[in-house]
Design a protein around this motif. Sequence first.
Motif, short mmCIF file in Angstrom:
data_model
loop_
_atom_site.label_atom_id
_atom_site.label_comp_id
_atom_site.label_asym_id
_atom_site.label_seq_id
_atom_site.Cartn_x
_atom_site.Cartn_y
_atom_site.Cartn_z
N VAL A 10 0.84 -1.15 0.00
CA VAL A 10 -0.09 -0.09 0.10
C VAL A 10 0.99 1.18 0.00
CG1 VAL A 10 -1.95 -1.10 1.09
CG2 VAL A 10 -0.22 0.01 2.54
N LYS A 11 2.17 1.03 0.22
CA LYS A 11 3.22 2.06 0.38
C LYS A 11 3.40 2.52 -1.20
CE LYS A 11 5.19 0.80 4.49
NZ LYS A 11 6.77 0.51 5.19
N GLN A 16 9.83 6.80 2.57
CA GLN A 16 8.76 6.86 3.30
C GLN A 16 8.83 7.81 4.32
OE1 GLN A 16 6.07 4.73 2.34
NE2 GLN A 16 7.88 4.31 0.69
N PRO A 17 7.68 8.65 4.68
CA PRO A 17 7.55 9.41 5.66
C PRO A 17 8.47 8.98 7.09
CG PRO A 17 5.30 9.21 4.78
CD PRO A 17 6.20 8.02 4.39
N LYS A 178 11.19 -3.71 -7.26
CA LYS A 178 9.88 -3.11 -7.79
C LYS A 178 9.09 -4.48 -8.58
CE LYS A 178 11.11 1.56 -9.09
NZ LYS A 178 11.30 2.54 -10.03
N GLN A 179 8.52 -5.22 -7.85
CA GLN A 179 7.81 -6.32 -8.43
C GLN A 179 6.72 -6.01 -9.15
OE1 GLN A 179 7.33 -9.71 -5.61
NE2 GLN A 179 9.49 -9.63 -5.13
N ASN A 180 6.25 -6.81 -9.99
CA ASN A 180 5.05 -6.44 -11.02
C ASN A 180 3.76 -6.70 -10.16
OD1 ASN A 180 6.59 -5.92 -13.26
ND2 ASN A 180 6.48 -7.94 -14.04
N LYS A 181 2.87 -5.58 -10.27
CA LYS A 181 1.61 -5.78 -9.33
C LYS A 181 0.61 -6.11 -10.23
CE LYS A 181 3.58 -2.77 -5.82
NZ LYS A 181 4.32 -2.11 -5.86
#
Length: 181
Positions: A10-11, A16-17, A178-181
Amino acid sequence: HKSSYSPPSVKKPGGQPGHPKHMRKIIPLDEVSRIVEIKPKNCLRCGVDVLDDHLTLIKQHQVVELCGVNPDVTHYNVYKCRCHVCGKKIKGKLPKEAKGCFGSRLMAFVTMLCAEANVTKRKICAIVNHLGIQVSLGAVCNIHQLAGNLLDKPFEEIRTAVLKSSNINADETSWKYKQNK
């Protein structure tokens, strides 16, 4: 082909913050080629000339660029003559470092492109050609052969030392990208 399934994150990709910011370090001023001072010329509101004694440095910005690459070519003239005493023909001998057509740094670069960057021999020829140096596929093969020969002895020394060691470990940690989604 995915080796394992992982649910989509979900990120958003990237930092990241709360993650510490990573920035390129400023190169020390004694190592830069030139310094350009950018000062305001006049006030944008009233047009008055800006006085230098009120300037405050607010930002440092560096642009890094490749400088032109010019091959360093050493030209050897080898002469022959006849001995004035006995009449024998004699000629000068090239020094050891001039036996091949390519210097050690160029050969190391060509070898690194293949070994570290996994570049094909044809692409190596193209890259080196962009540097203004013509090299053939055969020359690239010869350079790799020479590198292999030069590394045989150190390789065997390392291999022997590792095999004699009581602890031999390897890191087989996987790297996900970066795995395919």
